[in-house]
Motif scaffolding. Structure first.
Motif, mmCIF file in Angstrom:
data_model
loop_
_atom_site.group_PDB
_atom_site.id
_atom_site.type_symbol
_atom_site.label_atom_id
_atom_site.label_comp_id
_atom_site.label_asym_id
_atom_site.label_seq_id
_atom_site.Cartn_x
_atom_site.Cartn_y
_atom_site.Cartn_z
ATOM 1 N N GLY A 803 38.064 39.987 29.506
ATOM 2 C CA GLY A 803 37.331 39.478 30.654
ATOM 3 C C GLY A 803 38.218 39.256 31.867
ATOM 4 N N ILE A 804 37.564 38.997 32.990
ATOM 5 C CA ILE A 804 38.267 38.764 34.258
ATOM 6 C C ILE A 804 37.986 37.332 34.687
ATOM 7 N N GLU A 806 37.007 34.125 36.724
ATOM 8 C CA GLU A 806 36.053 34.021 37.833
ATOM 9 C C GLU A 806 36.771 33.898 39.174
ATOM 10 N N GLN A 809 37.514 37.471 40.522
ATOM 11 C CA GLN A 809 36.521 38.540 40.440
ATOM 12 C C GLN A 809 36.183 39.117 41.809
ATOM 13 N N HIS A 810 36.227 38.257 42.851
ATOM 14 C CA HIS A 810 35.899 38.755 44.188
ATOM 15 C C HIS A 810 37.042 39.568 44.794
ATOM 16 N N VAL A 812 38.910 41.961 42.910
ATOM 17 C CA VAL A 812 39.278 43.143 42.127
ATOM 18 C C VAL A 812 39.026 44.444 42.875
ATOM 19 N N GLN A 845 29.031 46.360 41.199
ATOM 20 C CA GLN A 845 29.210 44.924 40.982
ATOM 21 C C GLN A 845 29.913 44.699 39.651
ATOM 22 N N VAL A 846 30.525 43.517 39.537
ATOM 23 C CA VAL A 846 31.211 43.161 38.296
ATOM 24 C C VAL A 846 30.660 41.849 37.772
ATOM 25 N N GLU A 847 30.462 41.781 36.468
ATOM 26 C CA GLU A 847 30.082 40.545 35.784
ATOM 27 C C GLU A 847 31.051 40.386 34.612
ATOM 28 N N SER A 848 31.670 39.208 34.526
ATOM 29 C CA SER A 848 32.674 39.038 33.482
ATOM 30 C C SER A 848 32.782 37.580 33.083
ATOM 31 N N GLU A 849 33.150 37.354 31.838
ATOM 32 C CA GLU A 849 33.409 36.018 31.320
ATOM 33 C C GLU A 849 34.651 36.103 30.455
ATOM 34 N N THR A 854 33.635 42.434 29.997
ATOM 35 C CA THR A 854 33.363 42.752 31.397
ATOM 36 C C THR A 854 32.280 43.808 31.477
#
Length: 869
Positions: A803-804, A806, A809-810, A812, A845-849, A854
């Motif tokens: 994961g990335i 938070e 994340q903006h 990357v 877009q990216v969503e990651s936890e 990811t």
């Protein structure tokens, strides 16, 4: 006071003159009150009545420059004023009587003013002169000698505590009281606090606080008048503190009551008299001057120390231009000088309206339950570590790090943690954490861990008797040595509660800097109450006890720092607010004085200058590093371009022999009967050649540079994905990573420049591959679907990697941003993906936890023939 006893105000700043006057007059005839300055005399005349004034003609009014005898005579024209004069006065007022300093002269002047009294109460005196001749005169002189000796000694002492102790000792000795005390007002509450005592039990003296409302001492403080009570039964000094008799006098300085001097008889029924009241009043006059002198001296010393501190801090802050060293140095100086537990520097990201932490220094300790509480699920990995009683080292990049420890690292904005269970008699009593902002070169050795465990256990033993305050002498120095021992940024010691399955932090000590993401941050969009004073460049103070005044932002700061009071000062550079310095105190609901605030602002101002200088050097160094990295990337890009051209040339060169193989194998298949041995061999050759031709074709397509001016054309997305998979899937699966593809046929085409979509799939798939290398049970998936209502085609690339965070994340998709080590990543892959998606009219877009994986979502509009992009 007897009815015929005359009250005389003696005004002189010369103790010799006052002593001679007191020696000449006896208390049975005269009641004397001293004034040691022109202002004291004015205040005495306003608050009391007198029959005559005896004044030293050398006294002068500071306001008007007029001699005090003349000024008092004009002020009180109906009151006789006897001027003890060395020189004759010119045209004195009618009520001013000049006399020489001498016993006979003073007595003659008084005899002319008052009718002599007959012999009374066994006191014999000269009727003409009022001269006492009783056996009590030696005792009176002894008292005066003691009073004047004390006045001399007080002029030699500048320590406030010593002044107060000497005064209270003299008060008990002069009045023969059981107890003596000095009460001074508390600046915050106004209550009277016991500042010096004699004869009062230590237990009674603890938390000795007297309210100013409806108390004897409070009334003296308010009225400025002495109070003598005795023979009226038990008197309440404060709650559950009763005395038989008391004598309290105000300590007055320049017409202002600054405290109360008092004596009590708590056991005996002995009473105080007016003579003792006079002595105590005179003593209070001496004490007032001595107290103010001591206070002025203390203020002078404090200011000198403050200036010295500012100079030393300036030298320390400007001793280095390295930002990594300047930041913790600033925090340490702020922490030391303002005597707080935490100092943290934030920089203001005006785009996002975030406060990003740059550095902090912490020296905090709490009682059980007052520090940070960490509740553990019973199935958590951290709980398993405690049950195993074995130390472990975990890093955020390690594939074996569990999700709950990853969360702990994410919350602390660190890269690694050393966890040491603290055990005693085979039982876990707590945990020692060592946090690392950057991944250390090596984990602590077993010897270091063993020594740290022993130190932590000794700390627990030291805390056993002081858990209420969690304060132990030298505990911070002990933990500073632990930080050095473990080579950590900071250490935390938490006590384990097996019943509640939770950890409660007791001690936290260390320093940390965050020059790059991830950083701790405060989202000011959620807390406009903090953003407002920051934007207006004003400071703010909030205390946990001020429940009615705690807005959400301040409550968040109190909870985050686990403190009782927070102070925020704006960090201003060249007139612009660049950030904030946050101070927190977890020991007490302290009130920062105006002087402390001024000192804090001065220090923050110095810190801002040092920080700006260091930041300029840091920016220059980073620019040089980026320039070098850009040059390296350009070289690498040139090599990749050359390799692409070489690959294209090779693909082109092998196309000719492949064409021969394909044609000849097809012709041979026509000549051989199906099912024969040669037929099967030739068919295998034909299939291999066909696959090689496909690989060469796709290699040429990818290696061919895309022309941004090329017109878009319909592109089969599934075909581009399959083409990229054919090149990289085998390599990915060799590293034990499963590739799952859901690519339905018949999806509508999208309009894009040929080759640009291939870049998207190649970068996303290879990034997922790099993130999951070495992780067990790794998989990645790519699927495409058409959403008719939105007229878009969605491609989702997903993995179950680490994961990335938070916080980054903006970033990357920014060019040259990478979390890979230098030389392993260019930081332009995802930037190219976003450019290519936007060029096709779409988005990414990216969503990651952290710990869960990811997911990249690419949305491309479906444009029918004739539609415009």
């Amino acid at each position: 006071m007897p009815i015929d006893e005359k009250r005389i105000l003696v005004v002189s700043n010369d103790v010799v003159v006052i002593r001679q006057i007191h020696d000449s007059l006896f208390e049975g005839v005269f009641s004397l009150q001293n004034a040691y300055s022109h202002r004291d005399a004015l205040y005495a005349l306003e608050s009391s009545t007198f029959d005559v004034i005896l004044v030293d003609d050398r006294m002068i009014s500071r306001e008007s420059g007029e001699p005090t005898p003349t000024a008092l005579a004009r002020l009180k024209p109906m009151l006789p004023v006897i001027a003890i004069s060395q020189h004759p006065l010119i045209q004195p007022p009618g009520n001013l009587i000049p006399v020489s300093l001498g016993q006979a002269e003073i007595h003659q002047a008084l005899a002319r003013l008052f009718q002599p009294n007959p012999r009374r109460q066994g006191v014999t005196r000269d009727i003409r002169l009022g001269l006492a001749t009783t056996e009590n005169l030696p005792a009176q002189r002894e008292e005066l000698e003691a009073l004047f000796e004390l006045s001399k000694s007080l002029t030699e002492v500048l320590d406030l505590g010593e002044v107060l102790n000497r005064v209270v000792e003299a008060a008990r000795r002069l009045t023969k009281a059981e107890e003596g005390m000095i009460l001074l007002p508390d600046e915050e509450s106004g209550d009277l606090l016991l500042r010096a005592k004699v004869g009062i039990d230590h237990e009674d003296a603890r938390n000795f606080r007297v309210r100013t409302d409806d108390t004897h001492a409070g009334n003296v403080m308010k009225s400025g008048l002495p109070l003598l009570i005795g023979g009226q039964g038990l008197q309440k000094v404060k709650t559950e503190y009763l005395v038989h008799s008391l004598l309290y006098v105000p300590i007055i300085y320049e017409n202002r009551t600054i405290g109360v001097l008092g004596v009590n008889n708590r056991v005996s029924n002995g009473l105080f008299n007016l003579r003792q009241q006079e002595l105590l009043t005179n003593l209070a006059s001496f004490a007032a001057i001595a107290i103010e002198n001591a206070r002025v001296h203390e203020e002078s010393v404090e200011r000198t120390l403050e200036l010295q501190t500012l100079v030393e801090a300036s030298l320390i802050l400007n001793s280095t231009l390295s930002l990594e060293h300047t930041l913790p140095t600033i925090c340490e100086q702020l922490l030391r000088i303002l005597n707080v537990n935490l100092a943290q520097i934030y920089t203001w990201d005006s785009e996002l309206n975030w406060l990003r932490a740059m550095a902090r220094s912490v020296r905090s300790s709490w009682a059980i339950g007052q520090g940070q509480i960490l509740k553990l699920p019973k199935s958590s990995s951290l709980a398993d570590v405690l049950q195993s009683r074995e130390p472990c080292f975990e890093a955020i990049s390690d594939v074996s790090t569990s999700s709950d420890i990853q969360t702990l690292l994410e919350q602390r904005s660190v890269s690694a943690v050393q966890i040491i269970p603290v055990t005693a008699s085979e039982q876990v009593i707590g945990v020692l954490f060592g946090f690392y902002r950057a991944h250390p070169q090596a984990a602590p050795s077993p010897e270091q861990i063993q020594k740290a465990h022993r130190t932590a256990l000794e700390t627990f033993v030291s805390l056993t008797g002081q858990l209420r305050s969690a304060q132990v002498a030298g505990i911070y120095r002990v933990f500073e040595s632990l930080v050095v021992l473990l080579n950590a940024d900071w250490c935390e010691l938490a006590i384990w509660n097996a019943d509640k399955f939770q950890l409660s932090t007791l001690v936290e000590v260390g320093d940390a800097t965050w020059l790059v993401s991830p950083q701790p941050y405060i989202d000011l969009n959620q807390y406009p109450d903090i953003a407002e004073p920051l934007q207006s460049a004003t400071s703010f103070i909030n205390i946990s006890g001020e429940t009615g005044r705690l807005t959400p932002g301040y409550r968040a700061l109190i909870d985050e720092t686990h403190s009782r009071v927070v102070l925020g000062l704006p960090l201003i550079q060249r007139g612009q607010v660049r950030g904030m310095v946050l101070f927190a105190d977890g020991r007490r609901n302290r009130v920062f004085s105006d002087r402390e605030l001024a000192l804090g602002r001065a220090l923050v101002g110095q810190a801002a200058t040092a920080l700006e200088n260091a930041s300029l050097i840091y920016d220059l160094e980073q620019s040089l590093i980026r320039l070098q990295e850009t040059q390296d990337r350009l070289v690498q890009t040139a090599r990749l371009t050359a390799m692409g051209e070489l690959a294209a040339a090779v693909a082109h060169q092998i196309n000719n022999p492949l064409t021969t193989i394909m044609v000849d194998s097809e012709m041979m298949l026509l000549d051989e009967p199906p099912g024969s041995r040669n037929y099967r061999s030739i068919e295998s050759i034909h299939r291999a050649g066909k696959r090689a031709v496909g690989v060469a074709k796709r290699l040429l397509a990818i290696a061919r540079p895309s022309d941004p001016e090329s017109p878009p054309m319909p592109i089969d997305v599934v075909d581009t994905i399959q083409g990229v998979l054919s090149l990289v899937q085998a390599r990915i699966e060799r590293n034990h990573i499963r590739v799952l593809a859901d690519l339905p046929a018949g999806l509508p085409p999208v309009w894009a420049v040929p080759g640009t979509l291939d870049d998207i799939w190649l970068n996303l798939l290879m990034n997922a591959h790099d993130a999951m290398l070495g992780r067990p049970e790794s998989w990645m998936s790519i699927k495409a679907r058409y959403i008719s209502e939105d007229q878009v085609l969605e491609v989702i690339v997903e993995d179950n990697g680490p994961g990335i965070p938070e916080a980054i994340q903006h970033e990357v998709f920014k060019p040259f941003f990478t979390t890979k080590p230098i030389g392993e990543g260019t930081g332009i892959g995802l930037h190219i993906c976003r450019q290519s998606a936007e060029q096709a009219g779409g988005s990414i877009q990216v969503e990651s936890e952290v710990g869960s994986g990811t997911r990249f979502l690419v949305r491309l509009p479906v444009n029918r023939e004739g539609d415009s992009l």
